[in-house]
Every structure is written in structure tokens, then in C-alpha cells.
Design a protein around this motif. Structure first.
Motif, PDB file in Angstrom:
ATOM      1  N   ALA A  24      17.762 -27.273 -25.876  1.00  0.00           N
ATOM      2  CA  ALA A  24      18.569 -28.305 -25.565  1.00  0.00           C
ATOM      3  C   ALA A  24      19.976 -28.470 -25.246  1.00  0.00           C
ATOM      4  O   ALA A  24      20.761 -28.571 -24.373  1.00  0.00           O
ATOM      5  CB  ALA A  24      17.970 -29.570 -26.137  1.00  0.00           C
ATOM      6  N   PRO A  25      20.559 -28.096 -26.522  1.00  0.00           N
ATOM      7  CA  PRO A  25      22.332 -27.838 -26.628  1.00  0.00           C
ATOM      8  C   PRO A  25      22.738 -26.834 -25.470  1.00  0.00           C
ATOM      9  O   PRO A  25      23.621 -27.160 -24.693  1.00  0.00           O
ATOM     10  CB  PRO A  25      22.670 -27.635 -27.986  1.00  0.00           C
ATOM     11  N   LEU A  26      22.275 -25.889 -25.377  1.00  0.00           N
ATOM     12  CA  LEU A  26      22.514 -24.950 -24.460  1.00  0.00           C
ATOM     13  C   LEU A  26      22.166 -25.036 -23.176  1.00  0.00           C
ATOM     14  O   LEU A  26      23.065 -24.703 -22.146  1.00  0.00           O
ATOM     15  CB  LEU A  26      21.903 -23.501 -24.835  1.00  0.00           C
ATOM     16  N   GLY A  27      21.049 -26.013 -22.962  1.00  0.00           N
ATOM     17  CA  GLY A  27      20.829 -26.356 -21.451  1.00  0.00           C
ATOM     18  C   GLY A  27      21.770 -27.369 -20.938  1.00  0.00           C
ATOM     19  O   GLY A  27      21.984 -27.246 -19.594  1.00  0.00           O
ATOM     20  N   CYS A  28      22.554 -28.046 -21.951  1.00  0.00           N
ATOM     21  CA  CYS A  28      23.609 -28.800 -21.236  1.00  0.00           C
ATOM     22  C   CYS A  28      24.557 -28.244 -20.622  1.00  0.00           C
ATOM     23  O   CYS A  28      25.319 -28.242 -19.699  1.00  0.00           O
ATOM     24  CB  CYS A  28      24.388 -29.572 -22.433  1.00  0.00           C
ATOM     25  N   PHE A  29      25.167 -26.840 -21.305  1.00  0.00           N
ATOM     26  CA  PHE A  29      25.907 -26.036 -20.543  1.00  0.00           C
ATOM     27  C   PHE A  29      25.352 -25.233 -19.241  1.00  0.00           C
ATOM     28  O   PHE A  29      26.251 -24.947 -18.305  1.00  0.00           O
ATOM     29  CB  PHE A  29      26.624 -24.899 -21.586  1.00  0.00           C
ATOM     30  N   VAL A  30      24.167 -24.972 -19.414  1.00  0.00           N
ATOM     31  CA  VAL A  30      23.649 -24.634 -18.356  1.00  0.00           C
ATOM     32  C   VAL A  30      23.724 -25.302 -17.017  1.00  0.00           C
ATOM     33  O   VAL A  30      24.029 -25.047 -15.971  1.00  0.00           O
ATOM     34  CB  VAL A  30      22.034 -24.110 -18.465  1.00  0.00           C
ATOM     35  N   GLU A  45      28.942 -34.760 -26.150  1.00  0.00           N
ATOM     36  CA  GLU A  45      28.209 -34.562 -27.390  1.00  0.00           C
ATOM     37  C   GLU A  45      26.974 -35.550 -27.429  1.00  0.00           C
ATOM     38  O   GLU A  45      25.874 -35.214 -27.831  1.00  0.00           O
ATOM     39  CB  GLU A  45      29.202 -35.120 -28.804  1.00  0.00           C
ATOM     40  N   ALA A  46      27.103 -36.797 -26.996  1.00  0.00           N
ATOM     41  CA  ALA A  46      26.043 -37.709 -26.804  1.00  0.00           C
ATOM     42  C   ALA A  46      25.100 -37.084 -25.895  1.00  0.00           C
ATOM     43  O   ALA A  46      23.695 -37.094 -26.313  1.00  0.00           O
ATOM     44  CB  ALA A  46      26.410 -38.988 -26.256  1.00  0.00           C
ATOM     45  N   ALA A  79      19.742 -34.965 -25.501  1.00  0.00           N
ATOM     46  CA  ALA A  79      18.843 -33.814 -24.982  1.00  0.00           C
ATOM     47  C   ALA A  79      18.022 -33.081 -26.096  1.00  0.00           C
ATOM     48  O   ALA A  79      16.773 -32.964 -25.641  1.00  0.00           O
ATOM     49  CB  ALA A  79      19.603 -32.728 -24.142  1.00  0.00           C
ATOM     50  N   VAL A  80      18.315 -32.895 -27.129  1.00  0.00           N
ATOM     51  CA  VAL A  80      17.532 -32.605 -28.302  1.00  0.00           C
ATOM     52  C   VAL A  80      16.478 -33.490 -28.696  1.00  0.00           C
ATOM     53  O   VAL A  80      15.311 -33.083 -28.863  1.00  0.00           O
ATOM     54  CB  VAL A  80      18.745 -32.198 -29.347  1.00  0.00           C
TER      55      VAL A  80
END
Length: 264
Positions: A21-27, A211-212, A217-218
Motif C-alpha cells: 500500500a505505501p509503495l502503491g501511493c508512489f506508483v 502521509e494520510a 491505503a494501508v
């Protein structure tokens, strides 16, 4: 407690959500969805190599994912558009992987489990690998969060601040390879990108800060993993696809709610 297969499966799903999920935000922010897809598809070749050389699946999948990412980076800008290059490499890697698996003799392999995941068969070793990889990704993203965010939003500003955007791209590539290797047991190579993108896209309309969005997402990914697992158990459906169906429904509800909020 870990002797119960449902407990192990739940922990595996939560660990995968924590990594993806956190990595998906950057994707999502970098519009790297197809890049993630190409890296995930290449993992099946890593599975074949791992079985051929008696290596852990995690190691083979991560090595091939890294090689794929490095190859894309090197070939970008040499006469081919990025989407064309990724399309060629993604489907070629998947095809070569499937062919390579067919040549393995004396090795029993459930190909469907690697393509669509087999979370219910997660072992204690798999669980250790999943959580070890998840914690590595979280630590890496947390360590480089500010630099990654600056390089994502404005590469020129990043350079002015002494941040090398290519280095941050390499950090993302490494983290993406780890996520692919971690998630292959849970949702399979064909559905990994969905777990990267959909929770982040679902969280985006309701988050005021990066950050939110990552935190939301997590939570969404973890809840989807748990609901998908319980639904699969109750209705005897494929677990990996069921988890993805749950996050897809969440995305649809999020989109409708966001549209209604803007209209109101």
C-alpha cells in the motif's frame, strides 16, 4: 496460534498489504502502473529459475524483478516509448517464464498458485519471508520518504535540494522488487499490481496529505485482505482474486462517494 492455516493466511494478507500500500501511493503518483505490471510479470521467470537452481522462490523472483527494472531503466529513451517498451518486456518475460516452467523435469509446480496466489497454503517460512520483506519495504520507504516525495512531485526542486531523482527511482525499483517477491504467494504475479494500485487510488480522494493517503491505503488494503480471505473461505472462491475483488468494490464505492461529495 500459527498452526491454524487461517491465522497464517490472515497474517500473510496483512503483511502483503503493509508492504504494497505505501509503495502503491508512489506508483500512483508517478503513474508507474505499467512498470509495476512488467516487474510482476517477470517474477514468473524468477520462479522457474528458482526451481531450476533449487533457490528460494523469494530470491529468484526478486532477482528477476530487479533485472527487469534495470533493463527498463537502461533502455528508456532509446527510440521506444515507455509504454511500448514495458508492454514488450512484461509479456515477453511472462511468456519466457511459462515456457521455462514447462521444461522443468522432476519438479511438481502448481502454476495457478503462482499466477493467482495460494494464500491458504502459506507456511511458517513463507510468513517469515512476507513479514521480513514487508518490514524492509516499510523501513526503506520511511527512511527515504521526504526525498522520494520531493523527487516525485518536482525533480527539478529535488536536484536543487541535492536529491538525485535517479537514486530515488532506484530505491523505488528495489522496494517494488521486494513487494513482488513478497506478494507472489498471496495474490500471484497477475494480481500484484492490483494490490499496489487500487488501495492507493481508493484512498486518494479522501486524503489531504501524502502521509494520510499512505496510511489510509494501508488500512484499506489490510481490511480488504481480511474480508477477501473470509469471503473466500465462506463461498469457496479463489482467495487472491477475491481479495482483489474486495479492493475493487472499495474503489467503486470511493469513486461514487467522491463524486457525490463534489456534486453536493
Amino acid at each position: 496460534m500459527l498452526d491454524d492455516f487461517m491465522t497464517r493466511a490472515t497474517l500473510a494478507g496483512v503483511g502483503t498489504a503493509l508492504a504494497a500500500a505505501p509503495l502503491g501511493c508512489f506508483v500512483v503518483w508517478r503513474r508507474m502502473a505499467y512498470f509495476g505490471d512488467a516487474t510482476a510479470h517477470a517474477a514468473i521467470l524468477g520462479v522457474a529459475l528458482s526451481l531450476a537452481f533449487s533457490m528460494p522462490i523469494f530470491v529468484g523472483a526478486m532477482i528477476v524483478a530487479l533485472v527487469m527494472a534495470a533493463a527498463v531503466t537502461l533502455l528508456t529513451g532509446r527510440g521506444y516509448a515507455m509504454d511500448t517498451l514495458l508492454g514488450v518486456m512484461a509479456h515477453s518475460a511472462l511468456a519466457f517464464g511459462l515456457v521455462a516452467v514447462s521444461f522443468l523435469s522432476g519438479v511438481r509446480i502448481d502454476l495457478m498458485a503462482y499466477l493467482f496466489g495460494d494464500i491458504l497454503s502459506v507456511s511458517h517460512v513463507d510468513l517469515a519471508v512476507i513479514w521480513g520483506g514487508a518490514l524492509l519495504v516499510v523501513a526503506l520507504v520511511a527512511w527515504r520518504w521526504s526525498a522520494l516525495l520531493t523527487a516525485t512531485l518536482n525533480p527539478d526542486l529535488a536536484r536543487a535540494a541535492g536529491i538525485d531523482p535517479r537514486r530515488e527511482q532506484l530505491v523505488l525499483t528495489l522496494a517494488l522488487a521486494v513487494v513482488v517477491a513478497v506478494a507472489i504467494k498471496v495474490v500471484g504475479v497477475l494480481l500484484i499490481t492490483a494490490m499496489l494500485i487500487i488501495p492507493a487510488a481508493t484512498a486518494r480522494p479522501f486524503a489531504r496529505t501524502p502521509e494520510a493517503m499512505a496510511a489510509f491505503a494501508v488500512v484499506l488494503a489490510m481490511v480488504a485482505a481480511w474480508i477477501g480471505l473470509q469471503t473466500s473461505y465462506q463461498f469457496d472462491t479463489p482467495t487472491g482474486p477475491t481479495i482483489v475483488c474486495v479492493v475493487a468494490v472499495m474503489f467503486a464505492v470511493s469513486s461514487i462517494a467522491s463524486t457525490l461529495r463534489r456534486a453536493g
